[in-house]
Design a protein around this motif. Structure first.
Motif, PDB file in Angstrom:
ATOM      1  N   SER A 287      -2.412   1.887  15.464  1.00  0.00           N
ATOM      2  CA  SER A 287      -2.154   0.471  15.670  1.00  0.00           C
ATOM      3  C   SER A 287      -1.852  -0.140  14.320  1.00  0.00           C
ATOM      4  CB  SER A 287      -3.377  -0.201  16.299  1.00  0.00           C
ATOM      5  OG  SER A 287      -3.150  -1.576  16.470  1.00  0.00           O
ATOM      6  N   THR A 288      -0.720  -0.801  14.206  1.00  0.00           N
ATOM      7  CA  THR A 288      -0.323  -1.398  12.937  1.00  0.00           C
ATOM      8  C   THR A 288       0.487  -2.652  13.201  1.00  0.00           C
ATOM      9  OG1 THR A 288       0.654  -0.913  10.783  1.00  0.00           O
ATOM     10  CG2 THR A 288       1.780  -0.021  12.724  1.00  0.00           C
ATOM     11  N   ASP A 289       0.819  -3.366  12.151  1.00  0.00           N
ATOM     12  CA  ASP A 289       1.503  -4.652  12.278  1.00  0.00           C
ATOM     13  C   ASP A 289       2.877  -4.615  11.632  1.00  0.00           C
ATOM     14  OD1 ASP A 289      -0.853  -5.594  13.422  1.00  0.00           O
ATOM     15  OD2 ASP A 289      -1.622  -6.343  11.528  1.00  0.00           O
ATOM     16  N   ASN A 290       3.747  -5.542  12.059  1.00  0.00           N
ATOM     17  CA  ASN A 290       5.112  -5.524  11.571  1.00  0.00           C
ATOM     18  C   ASN A 290       5.265  -6.018  10.136  1.00  0.00           C
ATOM     19  OD1 ASN A 290       4.738  -8.285  12.174  1.00  0.00           O
ATOM     20  ND2 ASN A 290       6.863  -8.543  12.790  1.00  0.00           N
ATOM     21  N   ASN A 291       4.195  -6.427   9.488  1.00  0.00           N
ATOM     22  CA  ASN A 291       4.350  -6.796   8.087  1.00  0.00           C
ATOM     23  C   ASN A 291       3.935  -5.665   7.142  1.00  0.00           C
ATOM     24  OD1 ASN A 291       1.661  -7.226   8.773  1.00  0.00           O
ATOM     25  ND2 ASN A 291       1.379  -8.754   7.193  1.00  0.00           N
ATOM     26  N   TRP A 292       3.568  -4.509   7.663  1.00  0.00           N
ATOM     27  CA  TRP A 292       3.370  -3.343   6.797  1.00  0.00           C
ATOM     28  C   TRP A 292       3.770  -2.027   7.452  1.00  0.00           C
ATOM     29  CZ3 TRP A 292      -1.547  -6.162   6.910  1.00  0.00           C
ATOM     30  CH2 TRP A 292      -2.416  -5.736   7.892  1.00  0.00           C
ATOM     31  N   CYS A 293       4.598  -2.082   8.475  1.00  0.00           N
ATOM     32  CA  CYS A 293       5.061  -0.865   9.123  1.00  0.00           C
ATOM     33  C   CYS A 293       6.510  -1.010   9.560  1.00  0.00           C
ATOM     34  CB  CYS A 293       4.192  -0.565  10.336  1.00  0.00           C
ATOM     35  SG  CYS A 293       4.683   0.923  11.223  1.00  0.00           S
ATOM     36  N   VAL A 294       7.291   0.035   9.339  1.00  0.00           N
ATOM     37  CA  VAL A 294       8.670   0.087   9.814  1.00  0.00           C
ATOM     38  C   VAL A 294       8.751   1.145  10.906  1.00  0.00           C
ATOM     39  CG1 VAL A 294      11.052   0.653   9.217  1.00  0.00           C
ATOM     40  CG2 VAL A 294       9.642  -0.630   7.598  1.00  0.00           C
TER      41      VAL A 294
ATOM     42  N   GLU B 193       9.575  -6.888   3.615  1.00  0.00           N
ATOM     43  CA  GLU B 193      10.670  -6.663   2.673  1.00  0.00           C
ATOM     44  C   GLU B 193      10.143  -6.447   1.257  1.00  0.00           C
ATOM     45  OE1 GLU B 193      10.551  -9.010   5.030  1.00  0.00           O
ATOM     46  OE2 GLU B 193      12.151  -8.306   6.341  1.00  0.00           O
ATOM     47  N   GLU B 194       9.121  -7.218   0.852  1.00  0.00           N
ATOM     48  CA  GLU B 194       8.511  -7.037  -0.475  1.00  0.00           C
ATOM     49  C   GLU B 194       7.810  -5.686  -0.567  1.00  0.00           C
ATOM     50  OE1 GLU B 194       7.564 -11.668  -1.636  1.00  0.00           O
ATOM     51  OE2 GLU B 194       6.160 -10.612  -0.321  1.00  0.00           O
ATOM     52  N   ARG B 195       7.154  -5.265   0.513  1.00  0.00           N
ATOM     53  CA  ARG B 195       6.483  -3.959   0.501  1.00  0.00           C
ATOM     54  C   ARG B 195       7.496  -2.824   0.390  1.00  0.00           C
ATOM     55  NH1 ARG B 195       1.501  -5.618   1.704  1.00  0.00           N
ATOM     56  NH2 ARG B 195       1.317  -7.223   3.274  1.00  0.00           N
ATOM     57  N   ILE B 196       8.618  -2.942   1.123  1.00  0.00           N
ATOM     58  CA  ILE B 196       9.644  -1.909   1.063  1.00  0.00           C
ATOM     59  C   ILE B 196      10.208  -1.806  -0.353  1.00  0.00           C
ATOM     60  CG2 ILE B 196      11.983  -1.317   1.837  1.00  0.00           C
ATOM     61  CD1 ILE B 196      11.173  -2.479   4.598  1.00  0.00           C
ATOM     62  N   GLU B 197      10.438  -2.947  -0.985  1.00  0.00           N
ATOM     63  CA  GLU B 197      11.051  -2.950  -2.320  1.00  0.00           C
ATOM     64  C   GLU B 197      10.072  -2.616  -3.438  1.00  0.00           C
ATOM     65  OE1 GLU B 197      13.694  -5.860  -5.193  1.00  0.00           O
ATOM     66  OE2 GLU B 197      13.598  -6.263  -3.043  1.00  0.00           O
ATOM     67  N   HIS B 198       8.832  -3.120  -3.357  1.00  0.00           N
ATOM     68  CA  HIS B 198       7.904  -2.987  -4.486  1.00  0.00           C
ATOM     69  C   HIS B 198       6.596  -2.268  -4.170  1.00  0.00           C
ATOM     70  CE1 HIS B 198      10.460  -5.750  -6.655  1.00  0.00           C
ATOM     71  NE2 HIS B 198      10.354  -6.625  -5.670  1.00  0.00           N
ATOM     72  N   GLY B 199       6.345  -1.981  -2.903  1.00  0.00           N
ATOM     73  CA  GLY B 199       5.058  -1.414  -2.523  1.00  0.00           C
ATOM     74  C   GLY B 199       5.046   0.100  -2.556  1.00  0.00           C
ATOM     75  N   ARG B 200       4.066   0.656  -1.855  1.00  0.00           N
ATOM     76  CA  ARG B 200       3.952   2.110  -1.790  1.00  0.00           C
ATOM     77  C   ARG B 200       3.659   2.530  -0.359  1.00  0.00           C
ATOM     78  NH1 ARG B 200      -1.796   3.023  -2.302  1.00  0.00           N
ATOM     79  NH2 ARG B 200      -2.720   1.107  -3.042  1.00  0.00           N
ATOM     80  N   PHE B 201       4.075   3.756  -0.043  1.00  0.00           N
ATOM     81  CA  PHE B 201       3.838   4.283   1.292  1.00  0.00           C
ATOM     82  C   PHE B 201       2.348   4.416   1.560  1.00  0.00           C
ATOM     83  CE2 PHE B 201       8.068   6.616   0.802  1.00  0.00           C
ATOM     84  CZ  PHE B 201       8.757   5.631   1.485  1.00  0.00           C
ATOM     85  N   TYR B 202       1.985   4.242   2.814  1.00  0.00           N
ATOM     86  CA  TYR B 202       0.614   4.421   3.274  1.00  0.00           C
ATOM     87  C   TYR B 202       0.688   5.498   4.346  1.00  0.00           C
ATOM     88  CZ  TYR B 202      -4.029   2.997   4.933  1.00  0.00           C
ATOM     89  OH  TYR B 202      -5.356   2.954   5.282  1.00  0.00           O
ATOM     90  N   GLY B 203       0.526   6.734   3.942  1.00  0.00           N
ATOM     91  CA  GLY B 203       0.668   7.851   4.870  1.00  0.00           C
ATOM     92  C   GLY B 203       2.097   8.352   4.919  1.00  0.00           C
ATOM     93  N   ASP B 204       2.284   9.412   5.675  1.00  0.00           N
ATOM     94  CA  ASP B 204       3.588  10.050   5.803  1.00  0.00           C
ATOM     95  C   ASP B 204       4.408   9.408   6.911  1.00  0.00           C
ATOM     96  OD1 ASP B 204       2.949  11.940   3.845  1.00  0.00           O
ATOM     97  OD2 ASP B 204       2.013  13.266   5.323  1.00  0.00           O
TER      98      ASP B 204
ATOM     99  N   PRO C  26      -1.090  -2.132   2.966  1.00  0.00           N
ATOM    100  CA  PRO C  26      -1.235  -3.552   3.294  1.00  0.00           C
ATOM    101  C   PRO C  26      -1.680  -4.396   2.106  1.00  0.00           C
ATOM    102  CG  PRO C  26      -3.045  -2.305   4.211  1.00  0.00           C
ATOM    103  CD  PRO C  26      -2.096  -1.306   3.630  1.00  0.00           C
ATOM    104  N   THR C  27      -2.061  -3.759   1.005  1.00  0.00           N
ATOM    105  CA  THR C  27      -2.517  -4.509  -0.167  1.00  0.00           C
ATOM    106  C   THR C  27      -1.620  -4.334  -1.389  1.00  0.00           C
ATOM    107  OG1 THR C  27      -3.961  -2.681  -0.813  1.00  0.00           O
ATOM    108  CG2 THR C  27      -4.919  -4.419   0.565  1.00  0.00           C
ATOM    109  N   ASP C  28      -0.498  -3.622  -1.243  1.00  0.00           N
ATOM    110  CA  ASP C  28       0.389  -3.397  -2.389  1.00  0.00           C
ATOM    111  C   ASP C  28       1.807  -3.781  -1.982  1.00  0.00           C
ATOM    112  OD1 ASP C  28       1.661  -2.567  -4.673  1.00  0.00           O
ATOM    113  OD2 ASP C  28       1.411  -0.438  -4.292  1.00  0.00           O
ATOM    114  N   PRO C  29       2.433  -4.791  -2.583  1.00  0.00           N
ATOM    115  CA  PRO C  29       2.029  -5.432  -3.820  1.00  0.00           C
ATOM    116  C   PRO C  29       0.828  -6.378  -3.677  1.00  0.00           C
ATOM    117  CG  PRO C  29       4.214  -6.204  -3.166  1.00  0.00           C
ATOM    118  CD  PRO C  29       3.782  -5.176  -2.173  1.00  0.00           C
ATOM    119  N   GLU C  30       0.683  -7.104  -2.580  1.00  0.00           N
ATOM    120  CA  GLU C  30      -0.519  -7.904  -2.346  1.00  0.00           C
ATOM    121  C   GLU C  30      -0.671  -8.144  -0.853  1.00  0.00           C
ATOM    122  OE1 GLU C  30      -0.311 -12.206  -3.356  1.00  0.00           O
ATOM    123  OE2 GLU C  30       1.643 -11.697  -4.158  1.00  0.00           O
ATOM    124  N   TRP C  31      -1.850  -8.593  -0.434  1.00  0.00           N
ATOM    125  CA  TRP C  31      -2.178  -8.752   0.975  1.00  0.00           C
ATOM    126  C   TRP C  31      -1.157  -9.609   1.721  1.00  0.00           C
ATOM    127  CZ3 TRP C  31      -5.108  -6.478   4.418  1.00  0.00           C
ATOM    128  CH2 TRP C  31      -5.438  -7.135   5.602  1.00  0.00           C
TER     129      TRP C  31
END
Length: 117
Positions: A99-106, A31-42, A21-26
């Motif tokens: 529990s997670t949100d649609n801006n950091w989970c697919v 879409e930005e997380r998928i392209e430039h971020g990193r996985f959080y868990g498996d 939720p913090t990479d690339p930024e909060w």
């Protein structure tokens, strides 16, 4: 099919992939997380228990009384859905609960080949 195209419903068996939720930024979009971020868990197979939609099911439940996210102390990024999932076959919805949100989970239907993974 995935939650990105609105095809996920409560009861569905899904693959869940969370992103930091913090990479690339909060305030980044999914879409930005998928392209430039990193996985959080498996990537994990889960069953959707509930999808809570802000403004439809009520106000956002993920913020404190001050309107800020309790972990970051920052405003919650723009999003509309919160996913509540559990491990398939668990005895109740609280076992291995997520529990997670649609801006950091697919979420993708587990019965179909996913385009993102």
């Amino acid at each position: 099919m995935s939650a990105l195209d609105g095809a996920i419903e409560a009861g569905d068996l899904v693959w869940q992939q969370m992103y930091s939720p913090t990479d690339p930024e909060w305030a980044s979009t999914l879409e930005e997380r998928i392209e430039h971020g990193r996985f959080y868990g498996d990537r994990t197979q889960m069953r959707v228990v509930r999808i809570y939609r802000d403004g439809i099911d009520g106000p956002c439940r993920q913020v404190g009384k001050d309107g800020m996210h309790p972990l970051s102390g920052k405003p919650l990024p723009a999003h509309t859905e919160h996913y509540i999932t559990c491990v398939p076959g668990s005895e109740n919805d609280r076992d291995h609960y997520s529990s997670t949100d649609n801006n950091w989970c697919v979420l993708e239907l587990a019965t179909e080949d996913g385009a993102l993974f």
